[in-house]
Enzyme design. Structure first.
Site, mmCIF file in Angstrom:
data_model
loop_
_atom_site.group_PDB
_atom_site.id
_atom_site.type_symbol
_atom_site.label_atom_id
_atom_site.label_comp_id
_atom_site.label_asym_id
_atom_site.label_seq_id
_atom_site.Cartn_x
_atom_site.Cartn_y
_atom_site.Cartn_z
ATOM 1 N N LYS A 43 -75.892 40.479 7.138
ATOM 2 C CA LYS A 43 -74.615 40.375 6.429
ATOM 3 C C LYS A 43 -74.762 40.601 4.926
ATOM 4 O O LYS A 43 -73.900 41.211 4.293
ATOM 5 C CB LYS A 43 -73.974 39.013 6.695
ATOM 6 N N GLY A 44 -75.866 40.118 4.355
ATOM 7 C CA GLY A 44 -76.074 40.322 2.917
ATOM 8 C C GLY A 44 -76.173 41.807 2.607
ATOM 9 O O GLY A 44 -75.490 42.325 1.708
ATOM 10 N N ASN A 46 -75.191 44.376 4.417
ATOM 11 C CA ASN A 46 -73.922 45.081 4.688
ATOM 12 C C ASN A 46 -72.962 44.920 3.503
ATOM 13 O O ASN A 46 -72.318 45.884 3.064
ATOM 14 C CB ASN A 46 -73.230 44.518 5.931
ATOM 15 N N LEU A 223 -58.007 38.025 9.772
ATOM 16 C CA LEU A 223 -57.444 37.830 11.120
ATOM 17 C C LEU A 223 -57.611 39.075 11.983
ATOM 18 O O LEU A 223 -56.757 39.381 12.818
ATOM 19 C CB LEU A 223 -55.947 37.488 10.984
ATOM 20 N N GLY A 253 -65.757 42.578 8.654
ATOM 21 C CA GLY A 253 -65.701 41.429 7.751
ATOM 22 C C GLY A 253 -66.599 41.637 6.531
ATOM 23 O O GLY A 253 -66.227 41.266 5.408
ATOM 24 N N ASP A 254 -67.759 42.234 6.728
ATOM 25 C CA ASP A 254 -68.675 42.470 5.599
ATOM 26 C C ASP A 254 -68.109 43.522 4.647
ATOM 27 O O ASP A 254 -68.216 43.395 3.422
ATOM 28 C CB ASP A 254 -70.050 42.919 6.118
ATOM 29 N N ARG A 287 -65.075 53.972 12.629
ATOM 30 C CA ARG A 287 -66.362 54.657 12.809
ATOM 31 C C ARG A 287 -67.372 53.697 13.444
ATOM 32 O O ARG A 287 -67.229 52.492 13.353
ATOM 33 C CB ARG A 287 -66.877 55.125 11.439
HETATM 34 P P1 ATP Z 1 -67.044 41.216 11.923
HETATM 35 O O1 ATP Z 1 -67.769 39.928 12.306
HETATM 36 O O2 ATP Z 1 -66.760 42.118 13.083
HETATM 37 O O3 ATP Z 1 -67.670 41.918 10.773
HETATM 38 P P2 ATP Z 1 -64.984 39.406 11.011
HETATM 39 O O4 ATP Z 1 -64.666 38.598 12.234
HETATM 40 O O5 ATP Z 1 -65.775 38.753 9.942
HETATM 41 O O6 ATP Z 1 -65.597 40.796 11.410
HETATM 42 P P3 ATP Z 1 -62.238 40.330 10.963
HETATM 43 O O7 ATP Z 1 -61.257 39.268 10.647
HETATM 44 O O8 ATP Z 1 -62.389 40.772 12.371
HETATM 45 O O9 ATP Z 1 -63.635 39.901 10.310
HETATM 46 O O10 ATP Z 1 -61.893 41.641 10.113
HETATM 47 C C1 ATP Z 1 -61.916 41.660 8.691
HETATM 48 C C2 ATP Z 1 -60.805 42.552 8.191
HETATM 49 O O11 ATP Z 1 -61.025 43.891 8.678
HETATM 50 C C3 ATP Z 1 -59.409 42.193 8.693
HETATM 51 O O12 ATP Z 1 -58.795 41.204 7.883
HETATM 52 C C4 ATP Z 1 -58.705 43.544 8.600
HETATM 53 O O13 ATP Z 1 -58.281 43.791 7.269
HETATM 54 C C5 ATP Z 1 -59.815 44.531 8.949
HETATM 55 N N1 ATP Z 1 -59.764 44.861 10.385
HETATM 56 C C6 ATP Z 1 -60.475 44.291 11.392
HETATM 57 N N2 ATP Z 1 -60.141 44.820 12.592
HETATM 58 C C7 ATP Z 1 -59.200 45.760 12.332
HETATM 59 C C8 ATP Z 1 -58.436 46.672 13.150
HETATM 60 N N3 ATP Z 1 -58.578 46.724 14.480
HETATM 61 N N4 ATP Z 1 -57.550 47.499 12.534
HETATM 62 C C9 ATP Z 1 -57.406 47.483 11.176
HETATM 63 N N5 ATP Z 1 -58.082 46.650 10.366
HETATM 64 C C10 ATP Z 1 -58.964 45.794 10.920
#
Ligand code: ATP
Length: 305
Positions: A43-44, A46, A223, A253-254, A287
């Protein structure tokens, strides 16, 4: 160092070794026709790559092992315009490694060997303190020892450096640590674990209020495809996600955190900052892979036009 404000990211680096298999092997079974892929993760790393590709002046503090991956990763960070001066090299352990089996029906099975990531201990802070206190913002996640991120957070806070914490994988955070955080970025699972509340029962607003009552000036809850909720200085912001064709959300998320750090290094929280981070994350989900999917600044600007 150029005139831009320094952003320092302190966290993990991993080598992800992925075997795509027709089915997950049972104990004692050998699956002989796997397809192998290797990629850079953690994560760091990324978040550092995301912030650097988006044009930031990035210093990355991480701990690498005594193997060929340390050289490969250092070169990779340099190629992404990341300052590698403060990277630590452990003499007696390997670079963090994730061994991943992914089956054709998308089930997975993962073993993580933190290796050198676990060695980024509190006694190493002195060697990169100069980077922390000369930054406009520091960002940390939870794949390195808890005591280290807490101590850095307290130090940065004392020196007036903005602190962004993304407690992933989810860990509870004690009150002293919470008080030193300016921006807490959590996904739904992390929001529940850090707050001790339940999203379905209590709702995102109440959870964010609870988290911000412990210290963080801004609580950002991502979300997924539903967008972002943010509570900052009692003000609420909601941003929808961009509608894209998602093919792999690994690292969304990263990418979001790296982009948000760029937007907040010199500015206060705003809808624009959250939209910028959401746009970068939206491009990344179109991607494959974590680091390969992270966009460059020009792509995000074009996407937002
Ligand atoms: P990950 O662990 O997969 O890196 P995460 O659970 O930490 O992700 P998420 O809340 O799933 O984080 O996603 C982070 C942000 O990415 C969301 O707030 C949104 O802006 C964008 N995002 C995630 N999924 C989508 C999607 N299917 N379409 C468009 N934007 C998305």
């Amino acid at each position: 160092m150029n005139n831009q404000q320094r952003i320092t990211i302190i966290g993990s680096s991993n080598i992800d070794m992925v075997a795509q298999v027709p089915h997950l092997p049972k104990p004692g079974e050998t699956v002989g026709n796997a397809i192998y892929m290797q990629s850079f993760g953690g994560k760091g790393a990324n978040q550092a790559v995301a912030a650097a590709r988006l044009g930031g002046n990035i210093t990355f503090v991480t701990s690498l092992g005594n193997d060929m991956y340390a050289t490969l990763l250092t070169e990779h960070f340099k190629n992404n315009n990341i300052d590698t001066h403060y990277i630590q090299y452990s003499s007696d352990t390997s670079t963090g490694t994730a061994l991943i089996f992914v089956s054709d029906d998308a089930e997975n099975c993962i073993a993580v060997a933190p290796g050198a990531n676990a060695e980024l201990s509190i006694d190493k802070i002195q060697s990169f303190e100069a980077a922390v206190i000369s930054s406009s913002i520091v960002i940390m996640q939870a794949e390195i020892p808890y005591e280290t991120i807490k101590e850095i957070s307290l130090l940065a806070h004392k020196k007036g450096v903005k602190v962004m914490v993304n407690p992933a994988p989810a860990v509870p955070i004690d009150l002293d640590f919470m008080k030193s955080i300016d921006i807490l970025v959590v996904n739904e699972t992390e929001a529940e674990i850090v707050s001790g509340l339940n999203i379905k029962k209590d709702g995102i607003k109440k959870i964010s209020q609870e988290l911000s009552s412990k210290g963080p000036k801004c609580v950002v809850v991502t979300l997924g495809s539903k967008g972002v909720y943010c509570l900052c200085h009692q003000k609420e912001y909601t941003v929808d996600s961009f509608k894209v064709k998602a093919i792999d959300t690994t690292g969304a998320g990263d990418t979001f955190c790296g982009a948000l750090a760029i937007a907040l290094a010199e500015n206060e929280m705003s809808i624009k900052a959250l939209q910028y981070a959401s746009a970068a994350a939206a491009i990344s989900v179109t991607r494959m892979g974590a680091q390969p999917s992270i966009p460059y600044k020009e792509e995000v600007i074009k996407f937002l036009k």
